[in-house]
Scaffold this motif. Structure first.
Motif, PDB file in Angstrom:
ATOM      1  N   ALA A   1       0.757   8.338  -0.508  1.00 57.15           N
ATOM      2  CA  ALA A   1       0.532   6.903  -0.676  1.00 57.15           C
ATOM      3  C   ALA A   1       0.247   6.556  -2.134  1.00 57.15           C
ATOM      4  O   ALA A   1       0.655   5.494  -2.622  1.00 57.15           O
ATOM      5  CB  ALA A   1      -0.628   6.454   0.213  1.00 57.15           C
ATOM      6  N   THR A   2      -0.447   7.447  -2.834  1.00 58.75           N
ATOM      7  CA  THR A   2      -0.719   7.217  -4.258  1.00 58.75           C
ATOM      8  C   THR A   2       0.578   7.144  -5.050  1.00 58.75           C
ATOM      9  O   THR A   2       0.781   6.245  -5.869  1.00 58.75           O
ATOM     10  CB  THR A   2      -1.627   8.329  -4.821  1.00 58.75           C
TER      11      THR A   2
ATOM     12  N   LYS B   1       3.552   6.505  -3.854  1.00 56.50           N
ATOM     13  CA  LYS B   1       4.334   5.345  -3.414  1.00 56.50           C
ATOM     14  C   LYS B   1       3.797   4.068  -4.046  1.00 56.50           C
ATOM     15  O   LYS B   1       4.565   3.210  -4.509  1.00 56.50           O
ATOM     16  CB  LYS B   1       4.299   5.241  -1.891  1.00 56.50           C
ATOM     17  N   ALA B   2       2.461   3.911  -4.070  1.00 55.58           N
ATOM     18  CA  ALA B   2       1.869   2.717  -4.678  1.00 55.58           C
ATOM     19  C   ALA B   2       2.167   2.674  -6.178  1.00 55.58           C
ATOM     20  O   ALA B   2       2.439   1.610  -6.736  1.00 55.58           O
ATOM     21  CB  ALA B   2       0.365   2.697  -4.431  1.00 55.58           C
TER      22      ALA B   2
ATOM     23  N   SER C   1       4.769   3.883  -7.663  1.00 58.25           N
ATOM     24  CA  SER C   1       6.195   3.625  -7.906  1.00 58.25           C
ATOM     25  C   SER C   1       6.540   2.146  -7.846  1.00 58.25           C
ATOM     26  O   SER C   1       7.620   1.745  -8.296  1.00 58.25           O
ATOM     27  CB  SER C   1       7.041   4.386  -6.875  1.00 58.25           C
ATOM     28  N   THR C   2       5.654   1.324  -7.293  1.00 53.51           N
ATOM     29  CA  THR C   2       5.935  -0.111  -7.195  1.00 53.51           C
ATOM     30  C   THR C   2       5.575  -0.861  -8.477  1.00 53.51           C
ATOM     31  O   THR C   2       5.792  -2.071  -8.555  1.00 53.51           O
ATOM     32  CB  THR C   2       5.156  -0.725  -6.015  1.00 53.51           C
TER      33      THR C   2
ATOM     34  N   ILE D   1      -3.950   1.120  -2.982  1.00 48.46           N
ATOM     35  CA  ILE D   1      -3.132   1.589  -1.867  1.00 48.46           C
ATOM     36  C   ILE D   1      -3.291   0.591  -0.730  1.00 48.46           C
ATOM     37  O   ILE D   1      -4.408   0.355  -0.250  1.00 48.46           O
ATOM     38  CB  ILE D   1      -3.564   2.997  -1.419  1.00 48.46           C
ATOM     39  N   ASP D   2      -2.180   0.007  -0.305  1.00 45.53           N
ATOM     40  CA  ASP D   2      -2.234  -0.943   0.805  1.00 45.53           C
ATOM     41  C   ASP D   2      -1.631  -0.311   2.055  1.00 45.53           C
ATOM     42  O   ASP D   2      -1.193   0.850   2.049  1.00 45.53           O
ATOM     43  CB  ASP D   2      -1.514  -2.246   0.439  1.00 45.53           C
TER      44      ASP D   2
ATOM     45  N   GLN E   1       1.150  -0.879   3.500  1.00 44.77           N
ATOM     46  CA  GLN E   1       2.555  -0.533   3.341  1.00 44.77           C
ATOM     47  C   GLN E   1       2.719   0.793   2.608  1.00 44.77           C
ATOM     48  O   GLN E   1       3.596   1.594   2.926  1.00 44.77           O
ATOM     49  CB  GLN E   1       3.278  -1.647   2.584  1.00 44.77           C
ATOM     50  N   SER E   2       1.860   1.042   1.625  1.00 44.66           N
ATOM     51  CA  SER E   2       1.934   2.307   0.887  1.00 44.66           C
ATOM     52  C   SER E   2       1.627   3.495   1.788  1.00 44.66           C
ATOM     53  O   SER E   2       2.186   4.584   1.607  1.00 44.66           O
ATOM     54  CB  SER E   2       0.967   2.282  -0.298  1.00 44.66           C
TER      55      SER E   2
END
Length: 517
Positions: free
Chosen positions: A422-423, A425-426, A428-429, A439-440, A442-443
Motif C-alpha cells: 500500500a505504501t 501504491k500510494a 506511485s500516485t 494510505i487510503d 483504495q491504496s
C-alpha cells in the motif's frame, strides 16, 4: 479566588502516586492532567529503550501511533528534546520534520503539526523518555510558562518511577539490561523482536510466555500461518534461565527430507554424497540453550524417532558416526497443523507428540485481537516510512476501519506485506514525493484481492459421499482447491502457494500426498 492551574494539574498526580493502578490508566491520567495544564491537540508519553522511543500512551494522535517505534537518529526533533535538560519549544517555521505530522486526529485532512513542545523525563539522573505536546495552531504555545511544564515533568517522572517500582520490585534493572545485551550478541546483533499488542487475548498469551519461560518445560506453539510463532519462541527463550545461551532455529518444512537429519544432528566427512567435511548439527550448536523447530509436523517419521531419543536421553549421533554426543537443550516446537490429528492418521509419533506438548501454547490469529491490528499497522508504517525515506506516513480513518474489519487469513505476515504494498501504491500516485503520504482505502486494495478472500464454504464445500469419511472428504476438497489454483496460475506453484496462504514446501508435500504432482 484564582486557582493555580499548575496546582490543579499536579494534585491528581500526587494522589495517584500512592495508588495501585494499571500502567495504561496511570499514564492516561498523567496525559489528561497535562492537557488540563497546557491545552493542545495531542500529547504523548514515550519511553527510551536503547536508541528507540516507544509510545506508552497518547491522546489526540492516531491509534496506530502506539505501535510505532521512533528511532532517535531518524527523528531530529526527538533527538533535540532528549539532549536538552529542560523543556524545548520548536518555532512554527522550524524546518525539521515532525514525527507526528499527519498523525494528529482531525476530520479535515492530514494537517501538519505547527506548534511542538516537549520535555525529557529523568529517573535517577538518567534519561527515561519524553513527554510531547503538539498543536495544529502555530500560536498555541506562544505564551506557555515553560517552568510549569518543567515542574509537571518532575512529577511525571515520579509517576513513571512509581509505576516501574510497583511492576518490578523483584527485578534488577541492571541484570535485565545485561541480559538483553547478551541476547543481542547471541542473536547476531539483531536483538529480541517485540510482541506488539494490548488486546486481552494478547495479554493472556504474554502471561503464559512469562509463566512457561521460567520453567524447563518443552513448549508446543500452535497457531495459523503468519501469527508470529517464531517471535513467541524468542520471547519464551528470553524469559528463560537459558537466555544468555543461543536460540537456534530450524524450519523443518524448508529442507529436503535427506538433509533434515544432517541439519538436526550433524554429519561426519563422507557420510553421504557431498559431505566433504564434517559439521555439527543444530542440537550441538544449541547446547546449553534452546532449539526452535518450526513446522515440526513436517518431520519424516524416521527422523521423529531419532529426535525422540535426543529428547529422552540427551544423546545424539551424527550421520555416519557411531560416536555419542551429549547435549543439554530445551526444545520449543511450532506447527500450524493439529498434531493430535496427525498422530491419529499415523503421520506423527504419539510419544514424540507428548514429549513436545508438555506445555501447549496457542498464538491467537489476528482476527481475534481487535484493534491490535492498528498498533501493528503503526509499527509497519514506521518501518516503511524509514525504508522509503519518507518524512511522514499515515493511514486514514477509512483505511483503518478496513483493517479492523478484515478477517486476515494470512495474519500478521499478511498485514506486514499489505502495508508495504500500500505504501508503494500510494507513493506511485504522486508525481513528487509529498511531505505527508497518506494510505487510503483504495491504496490498500483489499476489496480487489481474491488472494485474501475466504472460500465460499456454502458453495464450494463438497458434501460427504456415502461411505466416505471426513479425511477423504477433506482430501478431495483440498485437491480441488489446489487444482483450481493451478489452472488459474498456469501451473506456477509459487503463485498457488501465495494464493492459498501456505508455505511452498508444505504445499509440495501436500500435493504429492494428494497425487497432484
Amino acid at each position: 479566588m484564582m486557582t493555580n492551574p499548575l496546582l490543579l494539574a499536579l494534585v491528581p498526580l500526587v494522589a495517584d502516586l500512592s495508588r495501585e493502578l494499571p500502567d495504561h490508566e496511570r499514564y492516561r491520567r498523567l496525559l489528561y492532567s497535562l492537557r488540563q495544564l497546557l491545552p493542545c491537540d495531542a500529547v504523548a508519553l514515550l519511553k527510551l529503550e536503547g536508541d528507540v522511543l516507544v509510545p506508552l500512551s497518547v491522546e489526540g494522535l492516531s491509534p496506530d501511533t502506539l505501535g510505532r517505534r521512533f528511532k532517535v537518529e531518524e527523528h531530529p526533533r526527538l533527538k533535540i528534546l532528549l539532549q536538552n535538560r529542560g523543556p524545548t519549544r520548536f518555532s512554527a517555521d522550524c524546518g525539521l520534520p515532525d514525527p507526528y505530522d499527519g498523525l494528529v486526529e482531525d476530520h479535515q485532512g492530514h494537517l501538519e503539526v505547527h506548534d511542538c513542545l516537549g520535555c525529557p523525563l529523568f529517573l535517577q539522573d538518567k534519561p527515561w523518555g519524553l513527554i510531547t505536546l503538539d498543536a495544529l495552531d502555530p500560536s498555541t504555545f506562544g505564551r506557555v510558562d515553560l517552568d510549569n511544564l518543567e515542574a509537571f515533568a518532575s512529577l511525571a517522572a515520579a509517576t513513571v518511577m512509581a509505576s516501574e517500582r510497583i511492576n518490578q520490585l523483584a527485578r534488577n534493572f541492571e541484570d535485565q539490561r545485561q541480559l538483553a545485551e547478551v541476547y543481542k550478541r547471541a542473536a547476531g546483533g539483531r536483538g529480541p523482536r517485540e510482541l506488539i499488542g494490548q488486546s486481552p487475548v494478547h495479554k493472556r498469551m504474554q502471561q503464559e510466555i512469562h509463566l512457561v519461560g521460567n520453567s524447563a518445560l518443552s513448549v508446543l506453539i500452535t497457531g495459523e500461518t503468519g501469527v508470529g510463532k517464531e517471535l513467541v519462541a524468542e520471547a519464551i527463550h528470553l524469559q528463560s534461565p537459558r537466555a544468555h545461551k543461543p536460540l537456534i532455529s530450524l524450519n523443518c518444512a524448508a529442507l529436503p527430507e535427506l538433509l533434515v537429519e544432517s541439519e538436526l544432528f550433524g554429519h561426519v566427512k563422507g557420510a553421504f554424497s557431498g559431505a566433504v567435511n564434517g559439521r555439527s548439527g543444530k542440537f550441538e550448536l544449541a547446547h546449553g540453550g534452546t532449539i526452535f523447530l518450526d513446522e515440526v509436523g513436517e518431520l519424516p517419521l524416521a527422523v521423529q524417532a531419532k529426535l525422540l531419543r535426543v529428547l529422552q536421553s540427551g544423546q545424539l549421533q551424527r550421520v555416519g558416526s557411531d560416536q555419542e554426543h551429549h547435549v543439554d537443550v530445551r526444545i520449543i516446537a511450532a506447527t500450524n497443523r493439529d498434531l493430535a490429528d496427525e498422530v491419529r492418521a499415523g503421520r506423527f509419533r504419539a510419544d514424540l507428540y507428548h514429549r513436545l506438548s508438555v506445555y501447549p501454547l496457542r498464538v491467537p490469529p489476528l482476527r481475534e485481537r481487535g484493534r491490535d491490528v492498528l498498533l501493528l499497522a503503526g509499527f509497519f508504517l514506521e518501518e516503511n516510512r524509514a525504508r522509503m525515506g519518507l518524512r511522514s506516513l499515515r493511514i486514514n480513518p477509512e483505511a483503518q476501519k478496513l483493517l479492523v474489519g478484515y478477517a486476515w487469513p494470512g495474519n500478521v505476515r499478511e498485514l506486514e506485506h499489505l502495508i508495504s504494498r500500500a505504501t508503494l501504491k500510494a507513493l506511485s500516485t504522486h508525481a513528487e514525493r509529498p511531505r505527508i503520504l497518506t494510505i487510503d482505502a483504495q491504496s490498500l486494495g483489499m476489496e480487489t484481492q481474491p488472494v485474501h478472500v475466504e472460500p465460499d464454504l456454502q458453495r464450494d464445500t463438497p458434501r460427504v459421499k456415502q461411505g466416505e469419511g471426513l479425511k477423504e472428504s477433506v482430501d478431495a476438497y483440498q485437491k480441488a482447491l489446489i487444482s483450481e489454483a493451478l489452472n488459474r496460475h498456469q501451473g506456477k506453484w509459487a503463485d498457488v502457494a501465495r494464493e492459498l496462504n501456505i508455505d511452498r514446501a508444505n504445499l509440495s508435500r501436500l500435493a504429492k500426498r494428494l497425487g497432484i504432482r
